[in-house]
Write a protein that holds these residues in place. Sequence first.
Motif, PDB file in Angstrom:
ATOM      1  N   TYR A  37     -17.918  -4.401  37.131  1.00 34.23           N
ATOM      2  CA  TYR A  37     -18.680  -5.403  36.379  1.00 34.23           C
ATOM      3  C   TYR A  37     -20.096  -4.933  36.078  1.00 34.23           C
ATOM      4  N   ARG A  48     -19.385 -15.825  30.167  1.00 30.95           N
ATOM      5  CA  ARG A  48     -18.316 -15.448  29.233  1.00 30.95           C
ATOM      6  C   ARG A  48     -16.952 -15.919  29.721  1.00 30.95           C
ATOM      7  N   PHE A  52     -14.747 -18.839  27.868  1.00 29.20           N
ATOM      8  CA  PHE A  52     -13.396 -18.510  27.426  1.00 29.20           C
ATOM      9  C   PHE A  52     -12.399 -19.530  27.979  1.00 29.20           C
ATOM     10  N   TYR A  63     -17.125 -20.092  23.133  1.00 27.56           N
ATOM     11  CA  TYR A  63     -16.766 -18.698  23.374  1.00 27.56           C
ATOM     12  C   TYR A  63     -16.611 -17.946  22.054  1.00 27.56           C
ATOM     13  N   ARG A  67     -18.565 -14.844  20.663  1.00 22.25           N
ATOM     14  CA  ARG A  67     -17.900 -13.561  20.926  1.00 22.25           C
ATOM     15  C   ARG A  67     -16.829 -13.198  19.911  1.00 22.25           C
ATOM     16  N   ARG A  75     -10.556  -5.920  25.087  1.00 16.95           N
ATOM     17  CA  ARG A  75     -11.849  -5.922  25.788  1.00 16.95           C
ATOM     18  C   ARG A  75     -11.743  -5.389  27.210  1.00 16.95           C
ATOM     19  N   HIS A  76     -10.543  -5.448  27.781  1.00 15.60           N
ATOM     20  CA  HIS A  76     -10.367  -4.940  29.142  1.00 15.60           C
ATOM     21  C   HIS A  76      -9.957  -3.464  29.178  1.00 15.60           C
ATOM     22  N   TRP A  89      -8.230  -9.524  41.750  1.00 13.69           N
ATOM     23  CA  TRP A  89      -8.710 -10.553  40.808  1.00 13.69           C
ATOM     24  C   TRP A  89      -8.007 -11.878  41.083  1.00 13.69           C
TER      25      TRP A  89
HETATM   26  C1  HEM Z   1     -14.548  -9.502  31.044  1.00  9.37           C
HETATM   27  C2  HEM Z   1     -12.355  -7.347  34.751  1.00  9.37           C
HETATM   28  C3  HEM Z   1      -8.554 -10.274  34.227  1.00  9.37           C
HETATM   29  C4  HEM Z   1     -11.114 -12.890  31.058  1.00  9.37           C
HETATM   30  C5  HEM Z   1     -14.265  -8.663  32.087  1.00  9.37           C
HETATM   31  C6  HEM Z   1     -15.129  -7.613  32.542  1.00  9.37           C
HETATM   32  C7  HEM Z   1     -14.517  -7.009  33.568  1.00  9.37           C
HETATM   33  C8  HEM Z   1     -13.266  -7.672  33.785  1.00  9.37           C
HETATM   34  C9  HEM Z   1     -15.019  -5.843  34.387  1.00  9.37           C
HETATM   35  C10 HEM Z   1     -16.507  -7.285  31.938  1.00  9.37           C
HETATM   36  C11 HEM Z   1     -17.484  -8.327  32.388  1.00  9.37           C
HETATM   37  C12 HEM Z   1     -18.304  -8.879  31.253  1.00  9.37           C
HETATM   38  O1  HEM Z   1     -19.294  -8.253  30.893  1.00  9.37           O
HETATM   39  O2  HEM Z   1     -17.969  -9.960  30.720  1.00  9.37           O
HETATM   40  C13 HEM Z   1     -11.115  -7.939  34.928  1.00  9.37           C
HETATM   41  C14 HEM Z   1     -10.131  -7.523  35.895  1.00  9.37           C
HETATM   42  C15 HEM Z   1      -9.052  -8.327  35.744  1.00  9.37           C
HETATM   43  C16 HEM Z   1      -9.366  -9.271  34.673  1.00  9.37           C
HETATM   44  C17 HEM Z   1     -10.279  -6.392  36.903  1.00  9.37           C
HETATM   45  C18 HEM Z   1      -7.769  -8.226  36.557  1.00  9.37           C
HETATM   46  C19 HEM Z   1      -6.579  -8.516  36.068  1.00  9.37           C
HETATM   47  C20 HEM Z   1      -8.930 -11.260  33.351  1.00  9.37           C
HETATM   48  C21 HEM Z   1      -8.139 -12.413  33.004  1.00  9.37           C
HETATM   49  C22 HEM Z   1      -8.866 -13.149  32.111  1.00  9.37           C
HETATM   50  C23 HEM Z   1     -10.110 -12.465  31.888  1.00  9.37           C
HETATM   51  C24 HEM Z   1      -6.762 -12.709  33.578  1.00  9.37           C
HETATM   52  C25 HEM Z   1      -8.535 -14.443  31.443  1.00  9.37           C
HETATM   53  C26 HEM Z   1      -7.874 -15.403  32.032  1.00  9.37           C
HETATM   54  C27 HEM Z   1     -12.238 -12.182  30.747  1.00  9.37           C
HETATM   55  C28 HEM Z   1     -13.194 -12.565  29.732  1.00  9.37           C
HETATM   56  C29 HEM Z   1     -14.171 -11.563  29.697  1.00  9.37           C
HETATM   57  C30 HEM Z   1     -13.804 -10.608  30.732  1.00  9.37           C
HETATM   58  C31 HEM Z   1     -13.132 -13.802  28.845  1.00  9.37           C
HETATM   59  C32 HEM Z   1     -15.370 -11.476  28.744  1.00  9.37           C
HETATM   60  C33 HEM Z   1     -14.899 -10.851  27.434  1.00  9.37           C
HETATM   61  C34 HEM Z   1     -16.057 -10.730  26.436  1.00  9.37           C
HETATM   62  O3  HEM Z   1     -16.301 -11.689  25.696  1.00  9.37           O
HETATM   63  O4  HEM Z   1     -16.689  -9.669  26.408  1.00  9.37           O
HETATM   64  N1  HEM Z   1     -13.142  -8.681  32.870  1.00  9.37           N
HETATM   65  N2  HEM Z   1     -10.634  -8.993  34.211  1.00  9.37           N
HETATM   66  N3  HEM Z   1     -10.123 -11.326  32.661  1.00  9.37           N
HETATM   67  N4  HEM Z   1     -12.637 -11.002  31.324  1.00  9.37           N
HETATM   68 FE1  HEM Z   1     -11.643  -9.997  32.739  1.00  9.37          FE
END
Ligand code: HEM
Length: 124
Positions: A37, A48, A52, A63, A67, A75-76, A89
């Motif tokens: 992160y 964020r 979302f 959101y 975004r 994005r991931h 997570w």
């Molecule tokens: C963003 C990790 C699953 C929704 C991020 C970020 C990381 C991350 C490192 C960047 C942080 C930031 O600057 O916003 C992970 C990991 C997951 C995971 C390790 C393991 C499976 C999920 C899931 C969801 C989700 C399941 C939705 C239910 C989001 C959203 C953002 C985000 C909405 C911000 C996107 C944007 O607008 O840039 N996640 N995530 N994530 N994650 Fe995840």
Amino acid sequence: PSARTFYEEVGGEPTFRRLVARFYAGVRSDPVLAPLYPQDDWEGAETRLRRFLEQYWGGPTTYSQERGHPRLRMRHAPFAIGPVERDAWLRHMRDAVDSLGLTEEQDATLWGYMEMAAHSMQNR
Ligand code: HEM
């Protein structure tokens, strides 16, 4: 009258604030997840995710106004998410969902989505 959204049913913004605060408290102290992160923008990351989820469950569409299209898998892509990261997570999310005191049915709805979404985000 239109049907109440899930967002409203579980208590609206305060509920989602509690959810992500609890979730990120766990993530920040997790040696596997924390390094992924942005260390200088934990607050932004929390906002964020909250916006979302609020949008997904029928709340305000802030959101996407800020975004654009979620494109969450894309994005991931920069983050290496294998089974270990995914399960970590989900563990913090499980703890956060437990803290909300939802009904069994609400819990099942929210949790079913989280499990599905976390599995779909795995990219390694
Ligand atoms: C963003 C990790 C699953 C929704 C991020 C970020 C990381 C991350 C490192 C960047 C942080 C930031 O600057 O916003 C992970 C990991 C997951 C995971 C390790 C393991 C499976 C999920 C899931 C969801 C989700 C399941 C939705 C239910 C989001 C959203 C953002 C985000 C909405 C911000 C996107 C944007 O607008 O840039 N996640 N995530 N994530 N994650 Fe995840």
